[in-house]
Scaffold this motif. Structure first.
Motif: not given
Length: 842
Positions: A754-762
């Motif tokens: 839940p605390e992982d950052p989201v990448t642009r492709e995700q």
């Protein structure tokens, strides 16, 4: 504080006792009265940034309290008033005020004025209230010495030297008594009114003095003594002394006001256009007052007129208005027996008294549309139809409009019945159909012009000012239309009569009064009559209202009316609480004509050297529109302002609030509009009360929670095995929903991250899945797709389809001057705000 309050206090403490017939308790510190509303306008008052109006009303009737508050707050002022017990009037048999009387407490009111001198420069003060305990009691005091009152007047004059003071007062009514007050009966009222209707010798030039006026009270226009029935001799004698006292008090104030700092609003209480006992009094006050004020045909609008004058002075703008009449009697009829002049003269004098300029329609800021008595009764329906058509045309063109029915009895409520069914009444600036023309004119102008001045002074109207404006509008419709003209009052009167209770004072005890007020609300909300409460609410709910002068309109949400009661425990008027909710959008109409081009292919053999375009409106009328035909392009070109059904929508957030919403989102940042959009739409919120953290990375939990809210926080039908690292945190429901609908997926190790950052492709892939979940078309758009970018093959193969869709629809754009996708780069909260805005608008 600009004025030393101590000097006023010393002046007032010289008064050993107040007027005869008035009892007072010892002076004591009093709590500050009711405070309603807020404002952010910068004025000249002592507490910078908070224009405050200190207001002492004529009495505690709704027209003198609630409507004045609505008017002032709709124009950006805060209103402060003393406690109601200090200015209330009680009819015979009703509970007394805390001072043990039926009238206001002048001494404590003066203390309150001195206290308010510390915090504001703006005062509207009723002399009847301050010197006599209210309008009703001013008709009963017959003392012949005025020393104490003069000291009070001296204090007010001193107050005016460094404050804006607006004084309201009345010329004593023809029948100087009130039915049901201090044992006065209807017979007494009728006799005194008839006695004072007798013509008196009209005094002129040097002969027009207070002494000569008083000497002529008991003699007719032939200098003959007017005989009085012995049954009423005492009442006549006291009536004439009451008149003398009132005339001496206003004369003293006008004389001692050497600096001419104050403005005066004098109402003729219960007037008549013929030569009466009031004629010399009115002429004398006019001469003495000069250009410091005006005499009005009525008393009920005085507080609102004084506030309007204050607003004009405060905002410093000369309003230009045009008048339009229907009925053809504006220059020949007065509208009612209680008015002194014709309807046109009445309107013109009101406008003149507050400095509003009468101009042609093409130069006007607003229009005042007035229905007068019909020149012939057979034309009633025609005048109503013409007026409604005119009002609707003004509304469609966005022209600020005030509507006045100056002769409601002549039309039997038919205008109001049709308006509520045919007009968007929320788009009027004001409306009134009070019993007398003078009061109708005053009330309507005050509500409408005050609001106009406020809108003219700023780019954005605050929600609090909007709510106050709508409360004033709703009150006038519910009271003037539904209650008086629509049949509500008749039903209430019938209920009281059936119980054997008087309609002019139904009070028996507190329990009975509470029951009657509750029944009043039930009657008005559930009975069927010509124009009901629900008719009013239905007409206004979800409709537009003026929020700006360049075509901006707000939308009215839910309206609730509650806690009905009858002031003075009589059916003359009612009061009620008003709750209004506002929509979160502002719509913008087209104030200027639109230039329109549309294709047109002539039929075989049709010549196009001359072309005429016609428009068919909703009523079936044809309108000719000038146009030209361009043969080269095959198009008709024309300009029109009649596209009244088209609007643009903008978020309704006050600029001051927007600029200070998040301390880390400056107005110059590229993402300012995007952050404002997602906040106002409820898509994203701040990380704290005043921070957004635009450069922080968007986490997987944040994104799931955002999409869950966008979906409406739906119930999850099937149980889903939850990742081990979600637990019962704030995002649990959102993650469960996202997993159940395959919008996101967990990690192979059983966690969600839940605390992982989201990448642009995700981000692109999750939005693609969410679009399919919502049933949106996910075909390619017109923008360059992912394969347009040099690093397209850096996108994970299983995420490439979603990224291509997001690029081709313009939801995600390239970085590095638009040349690269940077698929593994973490998306910031500001970037996600921009992407979500494009997604919702796509």
């Amino acid at each position: 504080m600009k004025r030393k309050a101590i000097s006023l206090m010393l002046c007032i403490t010289m008064v050993a006792a107040m007027m005869p017939c008035v009892a007072f308790s010892a002076w004591a510190d009093t709590e500050e009265g009711t405070v309603t509303g807020e404002t952010a306008i910068t004025g000249t008052d002592k507490k910078a940034g908070e224009p405050i109006l200190a207001y002492i009303p004529l009495d505690n009737r709704t027209v003198n309290v609630d409507r004045v508050i609505y008017e002032a707050e709709s124009a950006g002022f805060t209103v402060k008033m003393p406690e109601e017990d200090l200015y209330a009037t009680r009819l015979d048999g009703q509970p007394l005020n805390s001072n043990g009387t039926q009238y206001g407490d002048s001494r404590k009111l003066m203390e309150w004025v001195l206290e308010m001198d510390k915090s504001t420069d703006y005062f509207v003060i009723s002399l009847d209230q301050l010197l006599s305990g209210g309008l009703v009691n001013s008709r009963t005091i017959s003392s012949s010495t005025y020393y104490d009152e003069y000291k009070m007047i001296d204090a007010i004059i001193e107050l005016s030297q460094n404050n804006h003071v607006y004084v309201i007062d009345t010329v004593t009514r023809l029948a100087s008594c009130t039915v049901g007050y201090q044992d006065a009966t209807l017979d007494t009222y009728n006799y005194l009114r008839q006695y004072n209707l007798n013509a008196r010798t009209i005094l002129k030039e040097n002969g027009l003095t207070v002494k000569n006026i008083v000497m002529g009270y008991a003699r007719d226009d032939k200098s003959r003594k007017i005989s009085a029935d012995s049954k009423y001799s005492k009442e006549v004698r006291n009536s004439l002394r009451t008149r003398e006292r009132k005339l001496n008090l206003i004369n003293y104030m006008l004389t001692m006001d050497y600096a001419k700092k104050m403005k005066y609003f004098i109402g003729v209480d219960d007037s008549n256009p013929q030569n009466t006992i009031q004629t010399n009094e009115i002429n004398y006050i006019k001469k003495k007052m000069g250009d410091r004020g005006l005499i009005y045909s009525g008393a009920d609008e005085l507080g609102m007129m004084a506030v309007l004058s204050l607003m004009i002075d405060h905002y410093g703008y000369d309003v230009n208005a045009a008048t339009v009449y229907f009925g053809d009697t504006e220059s020949s009829g007065s509208g009612s027996v209680y008015d002194l002049e014709t309807v046109r003269e009445n309107v013109d004098k009101h406008l003149e008294s507050i400095g509003v300029n009468l101009v042609d329609k093409d130069q006007a800021d607003m229009e005042i549309v007035v229905l007068t008595a019909p020149s012939e009764s057979i034309l009633n329906s025609k005048y109503i139809s013409r007026m409604i058509d005119y009002i609707n045309n003004n509304i469609s063109r966005g022209i600020p409009t005030i509507v006045i029915n100056s002769s409601p009895s002549a039309y039997s409520g038919n205008l109001e019945y049709r308006m509520i069914r045919e007009c968007e009444m929320s788009m009027l600036l004001a409306y009134s159909s009070w019993g007398t023309v003078g009061n109708s004119v005053g009330l309507a102008l005050c509500n409408g012009i005050s609001r106009y001045l406020y809108l003219h002074s700023r780019d954005n109207s605050s929600d609090k000012a909007d709510v106050a404006f709508l409360k004033g509008l709703i009150f006038s419709y519910e009271k003037d239309v539904s209650y008086l003209r629509g049949g509500g009052k008749t039903l209430f009167n019938n209920y009281l009569s059936a119980k054997g209770w008087s309609t002019s004072n139904f009070y028996k005890d507190e329990k009975q009064a509470k029951t009657v007020n509750a029944e009043l609300e039930t009657i008005l909300k559930t009975s069927e009559y010509n124009v009901t409460v629900n008719d009013i609410i239905d007409n206004l709910t979800d409709c537009r209202y003026f929020k700006g002068l360049s075509g901006q309109c707000g939308i009215i949400g839910a309206i609730e009316l509650s806690n009905y009661s009858a002031p003075f425990y009589r059916t003359f008027e009612i009061r009620f609480d008003i709750n209004v909710e506002l929509s979160d959008i502002t719509i913008n109409g087209f104030k200027d004509d639109l230039a329109i081009t549309m294709p047109y292919t002539p039929v075989n053999g049709e010549l196009t050297y001359s072309m005429t375009l016609y428009y068919l409106d909703e009523s079936g009328k044809l309108h000719k529109i000038p146009c030209t035909y361009d043969k080269a392009t095959g198009t008709i070109q024309f300009a029109t302002g009649n596209l009244s059904g088209f609007f643009t929508s903008a978020l309704n957030i006050e600029s001051e609030k927007a600029y200070s919403l998040f301390e880390d989102v400056s107005i110059s940042s590229w993402y300012f509009d995007d952050v404002l959009y997602v906040y106002e739409k409820g898509l994203m919120s701040g990380t704290t009360n005043n921070t957004f953290e635009p450069k922080a990375f968007m986490t997987r939990a944040m994104l799931a929670h955002t999409l869950y809210k966008m979906a409406g926080s739906p119930e999850i039908e099937d149980e889903t095995e939850m990742p081990k690292d979600v637990g019962s945190r704030w995002y649990k429901a959102a993650v469960e929903w996202a997993l159940a609908n395959e919008i996101v997926s967990g990690y192979k190790n059983g966690n969600f991250g839940p605390e992982d950052p989201v990448t642009r492709e995700q981000l692109a892939n999750v939005l693609w899945r969410y679009a399919k979940y919502k049933g949106r078309a996910v075909g390619k758009g017109e923008s360059p797709g992912a394969y347009h970018y040099a690093d397209v093959f850096a996108v994970s193969p299983d995420l490439r389809e979603g990224f291509d869709w997001a690029c081709s629809t313009g939801i995600i754009t390239g970085t590095e001057n638009g040349t690269l996708l940077k698929p593994q780069k973490y998306a910031t909260r500001a970037e996600v705000a921009a992407v979500l805005k494009r997604f919702t608008l796509n």
